[in-house]
Design a protein around this motif. Sequence first.
Motif, PDB file in Angstrom:
ATOM      1  N   VAL A   1     -30.649 -12.087  21.043  1.00 44.65           N
ATOM      2  CA  VAL A   1     -29.496 -11.197  21.160  1.00 44.65           C
ATOM      3  C   VAL A   1     -29.262 -10.945  22.640  1.00 44.65           C
ATOM      4  O   VAL A   1     -30.158 -10.481  23.353  1.00 44.65           O
ATOM      5  CB  VAL A   1     -29.716  -9.861  20.430  1.00 44.65           C
ATOM      6  N   ILE A   2     -28.070 -11.290  23.123  1.00 42.50           N
ATOM      7  CA  ILE A   2     -27.706 -11.101  24.525  1.00 42.50           C
ATOM      8  C   ILE A   2     -26.575 -10.075  24.585  1.00 42.50           C
ATOM      9  O   ILE A   2     -25.525 -10.262  23.955  1.00 42.50           O
ATOM     10  CB  ILE A   2     -27.241 -12.420  25.173  1.00 42.50           C
ATOM     11  N   ILE A   3     -26.789  -9.002  25.314  1.00 43.22           N
ATOM     12  CA  ILE A   3     -25.763  -7.972  25.491  1.00 43.22           C
ATOM     13  C   ILE A   3     -25.274  -8.030  26.933  1.00 43.22           C
ATOM     14  O   ILE A   3     -26.082  -8.076  27.866  1.00 43.22           O
ATOM     15  CB  ILE A   3     -26.329  -6.572  25.185  1.00 43.22           C
ATOM     16  N   GLN A   4     -23.974  -8.048  27.119  1.00 45.79           N
ATOM     17  CA  GLN A   4     -23.436  -8.107  28.474  1.00 45.79           C
ATOM     18  C   GLN A   4     -22.058  -7.465  28.530  1.00 45.79           C
ATOM     19  O   GLN A   4     -21.434  -7.208  27.506  1.00 45.79           O
ATOM     20  CB  GLN A   4     -23.352  -9.550  28.966  1.00 45.79           C
ATOM     21  N   ASP A   5     -21.631  -7.217  29.740  1.00 44.38           N
ATOM     22  CA  ASP A   5     -20.326  -6.605  29.988  1.00 44.38           C
ATOM     23  C   ASP A   5     -19.474  -7.642  30.705  1.00 44.38           C
ATOM     24  O   ASP A   5     -19.745  -7.998  31.855  1.00 44.38           O
ATOM     25  CB  ASP A   5     -20.490  -5.348  30.848  1.00 44.38           C
ATOM     26  N   GLY A   6     -18.453  -8.135  30.038  1.00 41.82           N
ATOM     27  CA  GLY A   6     -17.618  -9.168  30.638  1.00 41.82           C
ATOM     28  C   GLY A   6     -16.971 -10.023  29.568  1.00 41.82           C
ATOM     29  O   GLY A   6     -16.737  -9.577  28.444  1.00 41.82           O
ATOM     30  N   SER A   7     -16.715 -11.280  29.923  1.00 39.50           N
ATOM     31  CA  SER A   7     -16.080 -12.209  28.995  1.00 39.50           C
ATOM     32  C   SER A   7     -17.129 -12.873  28.106  1.00 39.50           C
ATOM     33  O   SER A   7     -18.282 -13.038  28.499  1.00 39.50           O
ATOM     34  CB  SER A   7     -15.305 -13.283  29.768  1.00 39.50           C
ATOM     35  N   LEU A   8     -16.715 -13.243  26.927  1.00 36.74           N
ATOM     36  CA  LEU A   8     -17.601 -13.954  26.013  1.00 36.74           C
ATOM     37  C   LEU A   8     -17.896 -15.343  26.568  1.00 36.74           C
ATOM     38  O   LEU A   8     -17.009 -16.033  27.062  1.00 36.74           O
ATOM     39  CB  LEU A   8     -16.942 -14.079  24.634  1.00 36.74           C
ATOM     40  N   GLY A   9     -19.158 -15.749  26.494  1.00 29.97           N
ATOM     41  CA  GLY A   9     -19.521 -17.046  27.029  1.00 29.97           C
ATOM     42  C   GLY A   9     -20.493 -17.777  26.124  1.00 29.97           C
ATOM     43  O   GLY A   9     -20.683 -17.424  24.954  1.00 29.97           O
ATOM     44  N   PHE A  10     -21.120 -18.809  26.690  1.00 33.98           N
ATOM     45  CA  PHE A  10     -22.085 -19.637  25.976  1.00 33.98           C
ATOM     46  C   PHE A  10     -23.407 -19.644  26.725  1.00 33.98           C
ATOM     47  O   PHE A  10     -23.432 -19.536  27.950  1.00 33.98           O
ATOM     48  CB  PHE A  10     -21.567 -21.069  25.843  1.00 33.98           C
ATOM     49  N   PRO A  11     -24.515 -19.785  26.006  1.00 33.99           N
ATOM     50  CA  PRO A  11     -25.813 -19.910  26.681  1.00 33.99           C
ATOM     51  C   PRO A  11     -25.814 -21.126  27.601  1.00 33.99           C
ATOM     52  O   PRO A  11     -25.097 -22.100  27.351  1.00 33.99           O
ATOM     53  CB  PRO A  11     -26.805 -20.100  25.518  1.00 33.99           C
TER      54      PRO A  11
ATOM     55  N   VAL B   1     -23.999 -11.201  21.842  1.00 35.60           N
ATOM     56  CA  VAL B   1     -24.010 -12.516  21.207  1.00 35.60           C
ATOM     57  C   VAL B   1     -25.312 -12.640  20.426  1.00 35.60           C
ATOM     58  O   VAL B   1     -26.393 -12.491  20.993  1.00 35.60           O
ATOM     59  CB  VAL B   1     -23.907 -13.648  22.246  1.00 35.60           C
ATOM     60  N   VAL B   2     -25.195 -12.872  19.140  1.00 36.74           N
ATOM     61  CA  VAL B   2     -26.368 -13.139  18.310  1.00 36.74           C
ATOM     62  C   VAL B   2     -26.508 -14.658  18.217  1.00 36.74           C
ATOM     63  O   VAL B   2     -25.658 -15.337  17.636  1.00 36.74           O
ATOM     64  CB  VAL B   2     -26.234 -12.517  16.911  1.00 36.74           C
ATOM     65  N   ASP B   3     -27.560 -15.179  18.817  1.00 42.04           N
ATOM     66  CA  ASP B   3     -27.799 -16.613  18.927  1.00 42.04           C
ATOM     67  C   ASP B   3     -28.984 -16.950  18.022  1.00 42.04           C
ATOM     68  O   ASP B   3     -30.134 -16.637  18.338  1.00 42.04           O
ATOM     69  CB  ASP B   3     -28.106 -16.941  20.396  1.00 42.04           C
ATOM     70  N   THR B   4     -28.711 -17.594  16.892  1.00 42.74           N
ATOM     71  CA  THR B   4     -29.757 -17.889  15.914  1.00 42.74           C
ATOM     72  C   THR B   4     -29.926 -19.393  15.774  1.00 42.74           C
ATOM     73  O   THR B   4     -28.969 -20.112  15.483  1.00 42.74           O
ATOM     74  CB  THR B   4     -29.429 -17.275  14.545  1.00 42.74           C
ATOM     75  N   ASP B   5     -31.157 -19.855  15.971  1.00 46.01           N
ATOM     76  CA  ASP B   5     -31.459 -21.279  16.035  1.00 46.01           C
ATOM     77  C   ASP B   5     -32.626 -21.578  15.105  1.00 46.01           C
ATOM     78  O   ASP B   5     -33.711 -20.997  15.256  1.00 46.01           O
ATOM     79  CB  ASP B   5     -31.812 -21.631  17.487  1.00 46.01           C
TER      80      ASP B   5
END
Length: 263
Positions: free
Chosen positions: A184-194, A217-221
């Motif tokens: 889980v990545i929390i940030q302030d700004g535009s949506l992006g990709f790892p 962004v919830v990144d599940t792999d």
Amino acid sequence: MDGKMKNAPIYFAIAQVRYNAILSLETYLSEIQEKFRKAGFPGFKRSVSMAFNLAPIADTEGTAEQIPPVQHGRYVFSNIESTAGFILEQNALSFQSTNYDTFSTFSAALLQGLDFLHKVVNLSFIERVGIRYLDAVVPRDGETLHQYLIPEVLGLHSKLEGKMVHSFSESMSRNHLAFLISRVIIQDGSLGFPPDLQPMGLHVPQQFAEIKGIHAVVDTDAFYDTREVFSSDGVKNHLSTLHNDIVKAFNVVVTEHALNVWK
């Protein structure tokens, strides 16, 4: 994530099957491309990636020699809207989408592409099957991320002074031969990709491209990492199992409120 949501948060999904290397792939390319074109993926792009080995190899006289970089061809077959497509490499086939519908249609597309490839090159074995989802968690006006995510993945983003840059949480588990990584990545700004995952030749839908401000962004792999004789049914079963693991992990990370908003 196992059914169709009205306001689905998935903005990118990719599934991949790795198989025995086909060094003569270039000779089969026109036949493979024709199958993808007729199946609704007429867009075609070719790219080359470079693989570097930084470890010097000593020869018989003890002199270290640097291994020269190796070029790897990569071929992208996309639909007309540039929202879905295949990535073909010597040892892997991936299916990616920025317009995810349901798991059944998503997995069926990958299996169809794999069937095309197998009929042309006759695959011998697979050694990895994986699925990865990126979900955008964006609170509605007047709401906060605390209403969408469990406390364990929120970090200190709301507790530190100053402007929050980012917060990151990662957990990895193993279930028999399958692995699952939940980030889980929390940030302030535009949506992006790892940094390690970029959509090749695809457009991101406007509702996601316009995201700005505090979001997660919830990144599940999930992936299965064992060599076995190629079988389309075997790949299908692995995909289903991995998807079920991802759904369980996703439902643990998000709140009931979030699921209600998306459904």
